[in-house]
Design an enzyme around this catalytic site. Structure first.
Site, PDB file in Angstrom:
ATOM      1  N   ASP A 181       0.863  -1.267   0.086  1.00  0.00           N
ATOM      2  CA  ASP A 181       0.034  -0.206  -0.116  1.00  0.00           C
ATOM      3  C   ASP A 181       0.928   1.194   0.106  1.00  0.00           C
ATOM      4  O   ASP A 181       1.482   1.510   1.008  1.00  0.00           O
ATOM      5  CB  ASP A 181      -0.909   0.095   1.341  1.00  0.00           C
ATOM      6  CG  ASP A 181      -1.783   1.127   1.204  1.00  0.00           C
ATOM      7  OD1 ASP A 181      -1.299   2.269   0.928  1.00  0.00           O
ATOM      8  OD2 ASP A 181      -3.004   1.225   1.727  1.00  0.00           O
ATOM      9  N   HIS A 182       0.992   2.111  -0.925  1.00  0.00           N
ATOM     10  CA  HIS A 182       1.998   2.962  -1.089  1.00  0.00           C
ATOM     11  C   HIS A 182       1.802   3.937  -0.315  1.00  0.00           C
ATOM     12  O   HIS A 182       2.873   4.793   0.050  1.00  0.00           O
ATOM     13  CB  HIS A 182       2.207   3.332  -2.802  1.00  0.00           C
ATOM     14  CG  HIS A 182       1.361   4.636  -3.114  1.00  0.00           C
ATOM     15  ND1 HIS A 182       0.093   4.215  -3.439  1.00  0.00           N
ATOM     16  CD2 HIS A 182       1.305   5.742  -3.203  1.00  0.00           C
ATOM     17  CE1 HIS A 182      -0.794   5.137  -3.972  1.00  0.00           C
ATOM     18  NE2 HIS A 182       0.065   6.140  -3.668  1.00  0.00           N
ATOM     19  N   HIS A 244      -6.059   2.821   1.327  1.00  0.00           N
ATOM     20  CA  HIS A 244      -5.112   4.026   1.690  1.00  0.00           C
ATOM     21  C   HIS A 244      -5.761   4.650   3.066  1.00  0.00           C
ATOM     22  O   HIS A 244      -5.208   4.684   4.018  1.00  0.00           O
ATOM     23  CB  HIS A 244      -4.997   4.963   0.780  1.00  0.00           C
ATOM     24  CG  HIS A 244      -4.260   4.435  -0.727  1.00  0.00           C
ATOM     25  ND1 HIS A 244      -3.404   3.462  -0.742  1.00  0.00           N
ATOM     26  CD2 HIS A 244      -4.554   4.633  -1.941  1.00  0.00           C
ATOM     27  CE1 HIS A 244      -3.034   2.929  -1.642  1.00  0.00           C
ATOM     28  NE2 HIS A 244      -3.805   4.071  -2.530  1.00  0.00           N
TER      29      HIS A 244
END
Ligand code: BG6
Length: 483
Positions: A181-182, A244
């Site tokens: 999950d950036h 996110h």
């Protein structure tokens, strides 16, 4: 302090794709340049194309680095030494066996000990076949360590996430799996834990006795950027909230971990997800943008975007009320919202504290603003703490002022999140990666809202979303704070 990671093969499925050229190659190159990874970190792009040679791929790599603004002069030697291309042809299991032999040959050529990363930079429908290919060909075992990296989305609902977990667990152990999950790679998101657990003055206020409510907004001015095929199936809830925004919420709501390590941190985040009340579709507002303007540029409506159905019911905006049902947070609403084609790009958390029970200054001022802590995740990263001050002079007047901290004033530009994440994958640290139980718990919480989505509302591109999002807070006697 540079970390040197062990020599390894870094194998990217989807090696000729967009993520590889925009994010992975620049990050790997930059890590190599600053000596953070071993010079024998050998990169292998894997794709379907059979007639791409190593040299062609190196040229593409240099082009990608040039576009990322990195020095083409230095990259030539790096590409020649570290970058290779191999084809997986039509992706049958036999092809994975051939790939295995080719990777072993590269390991011999470079004198590598058999450490391997397999990075699935692929569309989600390609995950199962790739994981099966890796497992059935024996590529999940080697003389060194093996890690597998899976990009989001991890499933599209609870059932598909479970199936994907079952499949990946058939061939790999959880300690080998890095679900990306950036947002977890962003410095400002990582800092949420430091801010909370290194500063006890805030921690003492961080609960239902002192906090009135929390707002988390991730606003984007961009649209779907040519990704209609994916976005039509996903929508804002799946694309942004389940992953996110939920991760950000966990950082705000979690308890102090027993230690700062992958297991303890991820245990606490999983507990938050399990404490989150399943989201009632009546607490959710879905919106879709119509034609409008962002920063004075005319923008077509979502339904006019190439590849989008003319009657699409996919949401490009979502706002919702969440409840974390535990001792710390019971009764404190968390309001989340995210949308595309909003007036500007900004991700910000507001923690609004409770007002004084009795106002001493009632005769002099009609209302006092509550104390608010604003945490800006991007851009213009920083913190603002709002408090009331006496305005100089008579009669007594009271107004709001802020204490500011901006990253740009204290630090050089923040590194790209992918650099942080790649370094952790190479170093074997799973703290910033999504664990199997978290991902399933998260999909479970949003199940009802995905299953029976509330009706779609419309908002003009370049506005802050549909009217229903304002009503959601107004029902509770609150309003979205200006961003
Ligand atoms: C991605 C979503 O995961 O995150 C995109 O698929 C979104 O739709 C992007 O635009 C936002 O990331 P960032 O880092 O620009 O906030």
């Amino acid at each position: 302090m540079p970390v040197t990671v062990e020599p390894c093969l870094f194998v990217v499925f989807g090696g000729t794709g967009d993520l590889m050229s925009r994010k992975l190659l620049p990050a790997l190159y930059h890590l190599g340049e600053r000596g953070a990874v071993h010079r024998d970190c050998i990169i292998v792009g894997v794709g379907r194309s059979a007639d791409l040679s190593d040299d062609d791929f190196r040229r593409q790599t240099q082009e990608a680095l040039r576009e990322a603004g990195l020095d083409p002069g230095n990259s030539q030697a790096w590409c020649g030494r570290c970058v290779h291309y191999r084809s997986i042809h039509d992706g049958r299991v036999e092809q994975y066996r051939t790939l295995k032999a080719e990777l072993e040959a590269l390991e011999r050529e470079h004198g590598l000990p058999g450490n391997r990363v397999f990075y699935l930079a692929l569309p989600p429908q390609a995950f199962p076949a790739t994981l099966t290919g890796l497992g059935e060909s024996g590529l999940n075992r080697s003389a060194g360590w093996t890690r597998v990296v899976v990009e989001k989305p991890f499933g599209h609902d609870v059932e598909s996430a479970r199936q994907l977990n079952d499949l990946v667990h058939a061939y790999f152990e959880e300690r080998q799996i890095y679900r990306i999950d950036h947002y977890l790679g962003k410095e400002t998101v990582q800092n949420l834990m430091v801010f909370r657990f290194a500063n006890p003055i805030f921690e003492a206020l961080w609960n239902r006795d002192r906090v009135d409510h929390v707002q988390i907004t991730v606003a984007e001015d961009l649209g779907i950027e040519g990704r209609a095929g994916y976005y039509e199936q996903a929508g804002a809830l799946r694309d942004m909230v389940q992953n996110h925004l939920s991760q950000v919420l966990c950082h705000i709501a979690m308890e102090v971990p027993a230690a700062f390590d992958a297991q303890s941190v991820r245990d606490e985040k999983a507990k938050v997800m399990r404490s989150l009340a399943p989201v009632d579709p009546r607490d959710v507002v879905r919106g879709q943008y119509t034609r409008g303007a962002v920063a004075d540029t005319g923008i077509p409506g979502y339904r006019e975007e190439p590849g989008v159905r003319s009657n699409s019911a996919t949401e490009t905006f979502v706002a919702m009320r969440l409840q974390v049902e535990n001792w710390r947070w019971k009764g404190v609403p968390f309001y989340l919202r995210t949308g595309k084609r909003l007036p500007r790009r900004v991700s910000r958390i507001f923690v609004t504290f409770k007002s004084a029970p009795v106002s001493l200054f009632q005769p002099f001022t009609s209302s006092l603003a509550p104390n608010v802590l604003a945490i800006t995740l991007q851009p213009d990263e920083g913190f603002d703490l709002r408090f009331e001050v006496k305005q100089p002079g008579q009669p007594l007047g009271i107004g709001t002022q802020q204490l500011h901290f901006r990253y740009a004033d204290a630090f050089s530009p923040l590194p790209d999140g992918y650099e942080t994440l790649l370094l952790d994958i190479l170093g074997g640290d799973q703290t910033l990666f999504v664990r199997a139980d978290w991902v399933e718990a998260s999909w479970e919480r949003y199940h009802a809202a995905l299953d029976a989505p509330p009706p779609l509302e419309f908002y003009e591109a370049g506005t802050w979303g549909p009217h229903g999002a304002d009503l959601l807070l107004r029902q509770d006697g609150r309003a979205w704070l200006p961003l």
